[in-house]
Design an enzyme around this catalytic site. Structure first.
Site, short mmCIF file in Angstrom:
data_model
loop_
_atom_site.label_atom_id
_atom_site.label_comp_id
_atom_site.label_asym_id
_atom_site.label_seq_id
_atom_site.Cartn_x
_atom_site.Cartn_y
_atom_site.Cartn_z
N GLY A 1 42.41 42.47 37.14
CA GLY A 1 43.56 41.60 37.35
C GLY A 1 43.82 40.60 36.24
N GLU B 1 36.35 44.93 36.89
CA GLU B 1 37.01 46.21 36.62
C GLU B 1 38.40 46.00 36.03
OE1 GLU B 1 36.22 47.89 40.48
OE2 GLU B 1 37.95 46.88 41.34
N PRO B 2 38.45 45.56 34.77
CA PRO B 2 39.74 45.34 34.12
C PRO B 2 40.43 46.65 33.76
CG PRO B 2 37.94 45.03 32.56
CD PRO B 2 37.30 45.29 33.88
N GLY B 3 41.75 46.67 33.91
CA GLY B 3 42.55 47.80 33.44
C GLY B 3 43.50 47.29 32.38
N ARG B 4 44.48 46.49 32.83
CA ARG B 4 45.52 45.97 31.95
C ARG B 4 44.93 45.24 30.73
NH1 ARG B 4 50.43 44.76 33.88
NH2 ARG B 4 49.53 44.75 35.95
N TYR C 1 58.91 45.47 39.51
CA TYR C 1 58.57 44.07 39.82
C TYR C 1 58.90 43.10 38.70
CZ TYR C 1 54.19 46.48 38.50
OH TYR C 1 53.24 47.30 37.95
N CYS D 1 70.65 57.11 35.88
CA CYS D 1 71.84 56.87 36.69
C CYS D 1 71.56 55.74 37.67
CB CYS D 1 72.23 58.14 37.41
SG CYS D 1 72.57 59.44 36.25
N GLU D 2 71.13 54.65 37.16
CA GLU D 2 70.85 53.42 37.92
C GLU D 2 71.21 52.31 36.97
OE1 GLU D 2 68.45 52.78 40.69
OE2 GLU D 2 68.50 54.90 41.25
C1 LIG Z 1 40.70 48.03 42.93
C2 LIG Z 1 41.31 47.71 41.62
N1 LIG Z 1 40.51 47.35 40.61
C3 LIG Z 1 41.01 47.06 39.39
C4 LIG Z 1 42.36 47.13 39.14
C5 LIG Z 1 42.86 46.80 37.76
O1 LIG Z 1 43.74 45.74 37.72
P1 LIG Z 1 44.26 45.22 36.31
O2 LIG Z 1 44.79 46.39 35.58
O3 LIG Z 1 45.29 44.23 36.64
O4 LIG Z 1 43.06 44.65 35.60
C6 LIG Z 1 43.23 47.49 40.18
C7 LIG Z 1 44.69 47.55 39.96
O5 LIG Z 1 45.49 47.84 40.79
C8 LIG Z 1 42.69 47.79 41.45
O6 LIG Z 1 43.47 48.17 42.46
#
Ligand SMILES: Cc1ncc(COP(=O)(O)O)c(C=O)c1O
Length: 392
Positions: free
Chosen positions: A210, A252-255, A295, A321-322
Protein backbone atom coordinates in the site's frame (compact mmCIF):
# COMPACT_ATOMS: atom_id res chain seq x y z
CA UNK A 1 3.23 0.68 -25.23
CA UNK A 2 4.36 0.41 -21.63
CA UNK A 3 8.09 1.02 -21.19
CA UNK A 4 9.57 -0.25 -17.94
CA UNK A 5 12.85 1.32 -16.88
CA UNK A 6 14.75 -1.73 -15.69
CA UNK A 7 17.32 0.40 -13.84
CA UNK A 8 14.60 2.09 -11.77
CA UNK A 9 12.99 -1.30 -11.15
CA UNK A 10 16.29 -2.79 -9.99
CA UNK A 11 16.89 0.15 -7.63
CA UNK A 12 13.48 -0.37 -6.02
CA UNK A 13 14.06 -4.11 -5.71
CA UNK A 14 17.45 -3.48 -4.16
CA UNK A 15 15.99 -0.95 -1.70
CA UNK A 16 13.34 -3.38 -0.49
CA UNK A 17 15.77 -6.30 -0.38
CA UNK A 18 18.24 -4.33 1.75
CA UNK A 19 15.43 -3.09 4.00
CA UNK A 20 14.40 -6.71 4.46
CA UNK A 21 17.93 -7.73 5.37
CA UNK A 22 18.47 -4.82 7.79
CA UNK A 23 15.21 -5.28 9.69
CA UNK A 24 14.85 -9.05 9.25
CA UNK A 25 11.66 -8.43 7.30
CA UNK A 26 9.85 -10.81 5.05
CA UNK A 27 9.39 -8.89 1.77
CA UNK A 28 7.07 -10.16 -0.97
CA UNK A 29 6.34 -8.40 -4.24
CA UNK A 30 2.57 -8.16 -4.86
CA UNK A 31 2.34 -9.52 -8.39
CA UNK A 32 -1.10 -8.05 -9.02
CA UNK A 33 0.61 -4.68 -9.64
CA UNK A 34 2.35 -6.12 -12.72
CA UNK A 35 3.33 -9.69 -13.46
CA UNK A 36 4.85 -10.92 -16.71
CA UNK A 37 7.44 -13.62 -17.32
CA UNK A 38 10.42 -11.27 -17.62
CA UNK A 39 9.57 -9.56 -14.33
CA UNK A 40 9.06 -12.85 -12.51
CA UNK A 41 12.46 -14.01 -13.83
CA UNK A 42 14.08 -10.82 -12.59
CA UNK A 43 12.64 -11.39 -9.13
CA UNK A 44 14.16 -14.85 -8.84
CA UNK A 45 17.61 -13.43 -8.26
CA UNK A 46 16.43 -11.18 -5.41
CA UNK A 47 15.57 -12.16 -1.84
CA UNK A 48 11.91 -11.25 -2.37
CA UNK A 49 8.99 -13.64 -2.33
CA UNK A 50 6.12 -13.29 -4.78
CA UNK A 51 2.43 -12.85 -3.93
CA UNK A 52 -0.01 -14.27 -6.46
CA UNK A 53 -3.78 -14.01 -6.22
CA UNK A 54 -4.96 -16.31 -8.99
CA UNK A 55 -4.02 -19.44 -10.85
CA UNK A 56 -3.14 -17.19 -13.79
CA UNK A 57 -0.54 -15.30 -11.78
CA UNK A 58 0.74 -18.59 -10.37
CA UNK A 59 1.22 -20.00 -13.87
CA UNK A 60 3.19 -16.91 -14.94
CA UNK A 61 5.46 -17.40 -11.91
CA UNK A 62 5.84 -21.12 -12.56
CA UNK A 63 6.64 -20.70 -16.24
CA UNK A 64 9.34 -18.21 -15.26
CA UNK A 65 10.83 -20.81 -12.93
CA UNK A 66 10.03 -18.90 -9.75
CA UNK A 67 10.59 -21.25 -6.78
CA UNK A 68 7.31 -22.53 -5.30
CA UNK A 69 8.62 -22.15 -1.76
CA UNK A 70 8.77 -18.36 -2.24
CA UNK A 71 5.26 -18.00 -3.67
CA UNK A 72 2.40 -16.83 -1.44
CA UNK A 73 -1.18 -17.35 -2.60
CA UNK A 74 -3.72 -14.64 -1.78
CA UNK A 75 -7.29 -13.99 -2.84
CA UNK A 76 -10.63 -13.43 -1.14
CA UNK A 77 -12.45 -15.99 -3.29
CA UNK A 78 -10.19 -18.87 -4.22
CA UNK A 79 -11.42 -21.52 -6.61
CA UNK A 80 -11.12 -25.26 -5.91
CA UNK A 81 -8.34 -25.36 -8.49
CA UNK A 82 -6.42 -22.65 -6.65
CA UNK A 83 -6.78 -24.33 -3.26
CA UNK A 84 -5.76 -27.68 -4.76
CA UNK A 85 -2.70 -26.09 -6.38
CA UNK A 86 -1.66 -24.76 -2.98
CA UNK A 87 -2.20 -28.08 -1.24
CA UNK A 88 -0.23 -29.83 -3.99
CA UNK A 89 2.82 -27.76 -3.05
CA UNK A 90 2.77 -25.29 -5.94
CA UNK A 91 3.07 -22.44 -3.40
CA UNK A 92 4.96 -22.12 -0.14
CA UNK A 93 2.25 -20.28 1.74
CA UNK A 94 -1.42 -19.47 1.46
CA UNK A 95 -3.33 -16.64 3.11
CA UNK A 96 -6.81 -17.75 4.21
CA UNK A 97 -9.45 -15.06 3.84
CA UNK A 98 -12.47 -16.47 5.67
CA UNK A 99 -13.99 -19.38 7.57
CA UNK A 100 -15.56 -21.11 4.57
CA UNK A 101 -12.20 -21.17 2.83
CA UNK A 102 -10.58 -22.48 6.00
CA UNK A 103 -13.02 -25.38 6.15
CA UNK A 104 -12.52 -26.18 2.44
CA UNK A 105 -8.79 -26.21 3.02
CA UNK A 106 -9.07 -28.47 6.07
CA UNK A 107 -10.87 -30.97 3.82
CA UNK A 108 -8.24 -30.77 1.09
CA UNK A 109 -5.08 -30.56 3.20
CA UNK A 110 -2.72 -33.48 3.21
CA UNK A 111 -0.72 -34.55 6.22
CA UNK A 112 2.00 -35.81 3.90
CA UNK A 113 2.67 -32.32 2.58
CA UNK A 114 1.70 -29.73 5.22
CA UNK A 115 0.90 -26.25 3.94
CA UNK A 116 1.90 -23.11 5.78
CA UNK A 117 -1.07 -20.78 6.10
CA UNK A 118 -1.68 -17.26 7.34
CA UNK A 119 -4.99 -15.78 8.43
CA UNK A 120 -5.99 -12.55 6.73
CA UNK A 121 -7.20 -10.27 9.49
CA UNK A 122 -9.43 -7.27 9.04
CA UNK A 123 -7.79 -5.14 11.69
CA UNK A 124 -10.69 -2.69 11.60
CA UNK A 125 -8.52 0.21 10.47
CA UNK A 126 -10.00 2.27 7.68
CA UNK A 127 -7.16 3.97 5.83
CA UNK A 128 -7.84 7.30 4.13
CA UNK A 129 -7.64 6.31 0.51
CA UNK A 130 -10.05 5.84 -2.38
CA UNK A 131 -12.88 3.48 -1.43
CA UNK A 132 -12.07 1.22 -4.42
CA UNK A 133 -8.54 0.53 -3.15
CA UNK A 134 -9.40 0.42 0.57
CA UNK A 135 -9.34 -3.12 1.88
CA UNK A 136 -9.33 -2.58 5.65
CA UNK A 137 -12.11 -1.31 7.88
CA UNK A 138 -14.95 -3.21 9.50
CA UNK A 139 -17.24 -2.77 6.51
CA UNK A 140 -14.84 -4.20 3.95
CA UNK A 141 -15.20 -7.72 2.52
CA UNK A 142 -11.66 -8.83 3.32
CA UNK A 143 -10.37 -11.13 6.03
CA UNK A 144 -11.43 -12.44 9.44
CA UNK A 145 -12.90 -9.96 11.89
CA UNK A 146 -10.56 -9.39 14.84
CA UNK A 147 -12.98 -11.16 17.16
CA UNK A 148 -12.88 -14.36 15.06
CA UNK A 149 -9.11 -14.73 14.79
CA UNK A 150 -8.43 -16.69 17.98
CA UNK A 151 -11.02 -19.35 17.14
CA UNK A 152 -9.80 -19.57 13.54
CA UNK A 153 -6.20 -19.95 14.74
CA UNK A 154 -7.21 -22.77 17.05
CA UNK A 155 -9.06 -24.45 14.18
CA UNK A 156 -5.94 -24.33 11.98
CA UNK A 157 -3.76 -25.57 14.84
CA UNK A 158 -5.97 -28.67 15.17
CA UNK A 159 -6.13 -29.35 11.43
CA UNK A 160 -3.88 -32.01 10.00
CA UNK A 161 -1.89 -30.83 7.03
CA UNK A 162 -1.98 -27.11 7.91
CA UNK A 163 0.56 -25.11 9.86
CA UNK A 164 -0.29 -21.60 11.05
CA UNK A 165 2.65 -19.35 10.17
CA UNK A 166 1.13 -16.03 11.16
CA UNK A 167 -1.40 -13.29 10.66
CA UNK A 168 -1.79 -11.03 7.65
CA UNK A 169 -3.39 -7.67 6.99
CA UNK A 170 -3.49 -5.19 4.12
CA UNK A 171 -5.17 -1.83 4.59
CA UNK A 172 -5.40 -0.61 1.01
CA UNK A 173 -3.35 1.18 -1.59
CA UNK A 174 -1.90 4.66 -1.92
CA UNK A 175 -1.13 5.19 1.77
CA UNK A 176 1.30 7.99 2.51
CA UNK A 177 1.07 8.13 6.27
CA UNK A 178 2.40 5.67 8.85
CA UNK A 179 -0.52 6.12 11.26
CA UNK A 180 -2.92 3.53 9.79
CA UNK A 181 -0.08 0.98 9.64
CA UNK A 182 0.78 1.62 13.30
CA UNK A 183 -2.84 1.39 14.44
CA UNK A 184 -3.31 -1.81 12.47
CA UNK A 185 -0.12 -3.39 13.82
CA UNK A 186 -1.19 -2.63 17.42
CA UNK A 187 -4.55 -4.31 16.82
CA UNK A 188 -2.83 -7.27 15.15
CA UNK A 189 -0.36 -7.71 18.02
CA UNK A 190 -3.17 -7.89 20.61
CA UNK A 191 -4.90 -10.68 18.75
CA UNK A 192 -1.59 -12.38 17.87
CA UNK A 193 -0.71 -12.53 21.58
CA UNK A 194 -4.05 -14.19 22.34
CA UNK A 195 -3.90 -16.57 19.40
CA UNK A 196 -0.39 -17.79 20.32
CA UNK A 197 -1.79 -19.60 23.35
CA UNK A 198 -3.63 -22.08 21.11
CA UNK A 199 -1.39 -21.93 18.03
CA UNK A 200 2.25 -22.10 19.07
CA UNK A 201 3.59 -22.14 15.51
CA UNK A 202 2.59 -18.48 14.99
CA UNK A 203 5.67 -16.43 14.23
CA UNK A 204 4.92 -13.62 11.80
CA UNK A 205 2.68 -10.63 11.22
CA UNK A 206 2.38 -9.29 7.67
CA UNK A 207 1.33 -5.64 7.58
CA UNK A 208 0.58 -5.56 3.85
CA UNK A 209 1.60 -3.28 1.03
CA UNK A 210 0.00 0.00 0.00
CA UNK A 211 2.98 2.40 0.10
CA UNK A 212 1.78 5.34 -1.96
CA UNK A 213 3.30 6.71 -5.17
CA UNK A 214 2.12 10.05 -6.58
CA UNK A 215 2.63 10.81 -10.26
CA UNK A 216 2.51 14.61 -9.88
CA UNK A 217 6.03 15.98 -10.36
CA UNK A 218 7.38 17.30 -7.07
CA UNK A 219 4.62 15.78 -4.96
CA UNK A 220 5.62 14.08 -1.70
CA UNK A 221 6.00 10.30 -1.89
CA UNK A 222 5.53 7.74 0.84
CA UNK A 223 8.70 6.60 2.56
CA UNK A 224 8.43 2.82 3.00
CA UNK A 225 11.80 2.69 4.76
CA UNK A 226 10.69 5.21 7.42
CA UNK A 227 7.28 3.57 7.83
CA UNK A 228 8.65 0.07 8.20
CA UNK A 229 11.47 1.14 10.53
CA UNK A 230 8.92 2.78 12.79
CA UNK A 231 6.74 -0.36 12.67
CA UNK A 232 9.70 -2.56 13.60
CA UNK A 233 10.35 -0.42 16.70
CA UNK A 234 6.66 -0.46 17.61
CA UNK A 235 6.61 -4.23 17.17
CA UNK A 236 9.50 -4.68 19.61
CA UNK A 237 8.04 -2.30 22.22
CA UNK A 238 4.49 -3.59 22.18
CA UNK A 239 5.53 -7.25 22.05
CA UNK A 240 7.70 -6.76 25.10
CA UNK A 241 4.75 -5.13 26.93
CA UNK A 242 2.64 -8.13 25.94
CA UNK A 243 5.33 -10.44 27.31
CA UNK A 244 6.13 -12.25 24.06
CA UNK A 245 8.98 -12.35 21.55
CA UNK A 246 8.22 -9.95 18.69
CA UNK A 247 6.83 -11.70 15.64
CA UNK A 248 8.76 -11.35 12.41
CA UNK A 249 7.24 -8.60 10.30
CA UNK A 250 6.32 -8.97 6.65
CA UNK A 251 5.45 -6.43 3.95
CA UNK A 252 4.11 -6.90 0.43
CA UNK A 253 4.63 -3.81 -1.73
CA UNK A 254 3.44 -3.80 -5.34
CA UNK A 255 3.05 -0.23 -6.54
CA UNK A 256 6.11 1.06 -4.67
CA UNK A 257 8.27 -1.38 -6.66
CA UNK A 258 6.96 -0.98 -10.20
CA UNK A 259 4.92 2.23 -10.51
CA UNK A 260 7.73 4.72 -11.06
CA UNK A 261 9.58 2.47 -13.49
CA UNK A 262 6.66 2.52 -15.93
CA UNK A 263 5.88 5.05 -18.66
CA UNK A 264 3.03 4.59 -21.14
CA UNK A 265 3.71 5.93 -24.62
CA UNK A 266 0.94 6.95 -27.00
CA UNK A 267 0.71 8.49 -30.44
CA UNK A 268 -1.42 11.64 -30.72
CA UNK A 269 -4.15 10.97 -33.29
CA UNK A 270 -5.90 14.34 -33.25
CA UNK A 271 -6.03 17.74 -31.60
CA UNK A 272 -9.49 19.31 -31.38
CA UNK A 273 -10.59 22.67 -30.05
CA UNK A 274 -14.19 22.24 -29.06
CA UNK A 275 -16.28 24.70 -27.06
CA UNK A 276 -13.90 26.25 -24.57
CA UNK A 277 -11.71 23.18 -24.33
CA UNK A 278 -8.77 21.65 -26.13
CA UNK A 279 -8.84 17.88 -26.56
CA UNK A 280 -6.01 15.61 -27.58
CA UNK A 281 -7.04 12.14 -28.71
CA UNK A 282 -4.46 9.37 -28.37
CA UNK A 283 -4.18 5.81 -29.66
CA UNK A 284 -5.03 4.26 -26.29
CA UNK A 285 -7.53 4.92 -23.55
CA UNK A 286 -9.93 3.25 -21.17
CA UNK A 287 -8.93 -0.26 -22.24
CA UNK A 288 -5.19 -0.08 -21.68
CA UNK A 289 -5.22 2.70 -19.05
CA UNK A 290 -8.33 2.21 -16.91
CA UNK A 291 -7.22 3.68 -13.58
CA UNK A 292 -8.17 7.31 -14.25
CA UNK A 293 -11.76 6.26 -15.01
CA UNK A 294 -11.88 3.66 -12.23
CA UNK A 295 -10.79 5.83 -9.34
CA UNK A 296 -9.55 9.13 -10.63
CA UNK A 297 -5.88 8.11 -10.77
CA UNK A 298 -3.56 10.83 -12.03
CA UNK A 299 -0.74 10.06 -14.45
CA UNK A 300 1.28 13.08 -15.41
CA UNK A 301 1.39 13.64 -19.21
CA UNK A 302 4.50 14.87 -21.00
CA UNK A 303 5.40 15.23 -24.68
CA UNK A 304 8.19 12.77 -25.43
CA UNK A 305 10.05 15.36 -27.52
CA UNK A 306 10.13 18.52 -25.39
CA UNK A 307 8.70 21.73 -26.90
CA UNK A 308 9.26 25.32 -25.98
CA UNK A 309 5.84 26.67 -27.01
CA UNK A 310 3.58 28.16 -24.34
CA UNK A 311 1.45 25.65 -22.48
CA UNK A 312 -2.30 25.44 -22.65
CA UNK A 313 -4.75 23.50 -20.48
CA UNK A 314 -5.44 20.34 -22.47
CA UNK A 315 -7.63 17.31 -21.88
CA UNK A 316 -6.12 14.06 -23.08
CA UNK A 317 -8.73 11.51 -24.12
CA UNK A 318 -8.60 7.95 -25.26
CA UNK A 319 -10.26 6.66 -28.39
CA UNK A 320 -12.84 4.51 -26.60
CA UNK A 321 -16.54 4.98 -27.11
CA UNK A 322 -16.80 6.55 -23.67
CA UNK A 323 -15.93 9.94 -22.37
CA UNK A 324 -12.57 8.52 -21.34
CA UNK A 325 -10.76 11.65 -20.25
CA UNK A 326 -7.39 10.46 -18.97
CA UNK A 327 -6.10 13.75 -17.65
CA UNK A 328 -6.42 17.53 -17.91
CA UNK A 329 -3.09 19.31 -17.61
CA UNK A 330 -0.99 22.03 -19.28
CA UNK A 331 0.65 20.79 -22.50
CA UNK A 332 2.54 22.69 -25.24
CA UNK A 333 0.04 24.57 -27.39
CA UNK A 334 1.61 23.32 -30.66
CA UNK A 335 1.01 19.66 -29.79
CA UNK A 336 -0.01 17.95 -33.03
CA UNK A 337 -1.12 14.65 -34.53
CA UNK A 338 1.87 12.30 -34.75
CA UNK A 339 3.51 13.49 -31.51
CA UNK A 340 4.38 10.89 -28.87
CA UNK A 341 2.76 11.57 -25.52
CA UNK A 342 4.08 9.92 -22.37
CA UNK A 343 2.10 9.19 -19.21
CA UNK A 344 4.37 8.86 -16.20
CA UNK A 345 4.32 6.36 -13.33
CA UNK A 346 2.12 3.78 -15.02
CA UNK A 347 4.12 0.70 -14.02
CA UNK A 348 1.56 -0.50 -11.47
CA UNK A 349 -2.02 -1.61 -12.09
CA UNK A 350 -2.14 -0.19 -15.62
CA UNK A 351 -0.85 -3.04 -17.79
CA UNK A 352 -2.25 -5.58 -15.33
CA UNK A 353 -5.75 -4.04 -15.36
CA UNK A 354 -5.95 -3.54 -19.12
CA UNK A 355 -8.92 -4.91 -21.07
CA UNK A 356 -9.87 -5.33 -24.70
CA UNK A 357 -12.79 -2.88 -24.55
CA UNK A 358 -13.85 -1.87 -28.07
CA UNK A 359 -11.74 -4.85 -29.21
CA UNK A 360 -8.57 -2.80 -29.06
CA UNK A 361 -5.50 -5.04 -28.71
CA UNK A 362 -3.50 -4.54 -25.51
CA UNK A 363 -0.11 -2.80 -25.83
CA UNK A 364 3.39 -4.22 -25.77
CA UNK A 365 5.65 -4.14 -22.72
CA UNK A 366 9.26 -3.13 -23.23
CA UNK A 367 12.14 -3.30 -20.75
CA UNK A 368 14.54 -0.39 -21.20
CA UNK A 369 17.77 0.19 -19.31
CA UNK A 370 21.51 0.56 -19.60
CA UNK A 371 21.08 2.21 -23.01
CA UNK A 372 19.16 -0.60 -24.66
CA UNK A 373 15.66 -2.00 -24.77
CA UNK A 374 13.86 -5.25 -25.55
CA UNK A 375 10.21 -6.21 -25.89
CA UNK A 376 9.16 -8.64 -23.16
CA UNK A 377 5.48 -8.81 -24.09
CA UNK A 378 4.49 -8.25 -27.70
CA UNK A 379 1.54 -6.10 -28.66
CA UNK A 380 -1.64 -8.12 -29.10
CA UNK A 381 -2.83 -8.65 -32.64
CA UNK A 382 -6.38 -8.82 -33.92
CA UNK A 383 -5.81 -12.58 -34.27
CA UNK A 384 -5.15 -12.72 -30.49
CA UNK A 385 -8.54 -11.14 -29.95
CA UNK A 386 -10.16 -14.00 -31.90
CA UNK A 387 -8.32 -16.78 -30.05
CA UNK A 388 -11.14 -17.67 -27.68
CA UNK A 389 -14.08 -16.88 -29.97
CA UNK A 390 -15.58 -20.25 -30.93
CA UNK A 391 -17.53 -18.79 -33.84
CA UNK A 392 -14.94 -16.53 -35.40
C1 LIG B 1 -3.25 -8.38 -0.06
C2 LIG B 1 -2.52 -7.33 -0.80
N1 LIG B 1 -1.21 -7.16 -0.56
C3 LIG B 1 -0.49 -6.23 -1.22
C4 LIG B 1 -1.07 -5.42 -2.17
C5 LIG B 1 -0.21 -4.41 -2.88
O1 LIG B 1 -0.63 -3.11 -2.70
P1 LIG B 1 0.25 -1.93 -3.30
O2 LIG B 1 0.48 -2.24 -4.74
O3 LIG B 1 -0.56 -0.72 -3.09
O4 LIG B 1 1.55 -1.93 -2.54
C6 LIG B 1 -2.44 -5.56 -2.45
C7 LIG B 1 -3.10 -4.70 -3.44
O5 LIG B 1 -4.25 -4.76 -3.73
C8 LIG B 1 -3.18 -6.55 -1.75
O6 LIG B 1 -4.47 -6.74 -1.99
Amino acid sequence: MLALDADVLDRKLEMFASLGAELDLDVAYAGKALLVGALAKRLIGTSLSLDVCSLGELVVAERAGFPAARIVMHGCGKSDEELSAAVAGRVGRLVIDHRTELERLVELASQARPLEVFLRVNSGIEAHTHAYVRTGGEDSKFGFALGDVVAASARVAQARGLRLGGLHSHLGSQLFDEQPYRASLLAMLEVYAEARAGATSLGEVIVGGGFGVDSRPGSPQSDPRAIVTSLAALNRERSSELGMPPPRLGIEPGRAIVAEAGTSLYRVLAVKDQGSRRFVIIDGGLGDNPRPALYGAYHHPRLAAGRSSAERQTTVCGRSCENDELVTAPLPSDIAAGDVLAFLTTGAYTFSMASNYNRFPRPALVFAGGGSHRAVVRRESNEDLMRTDLHA
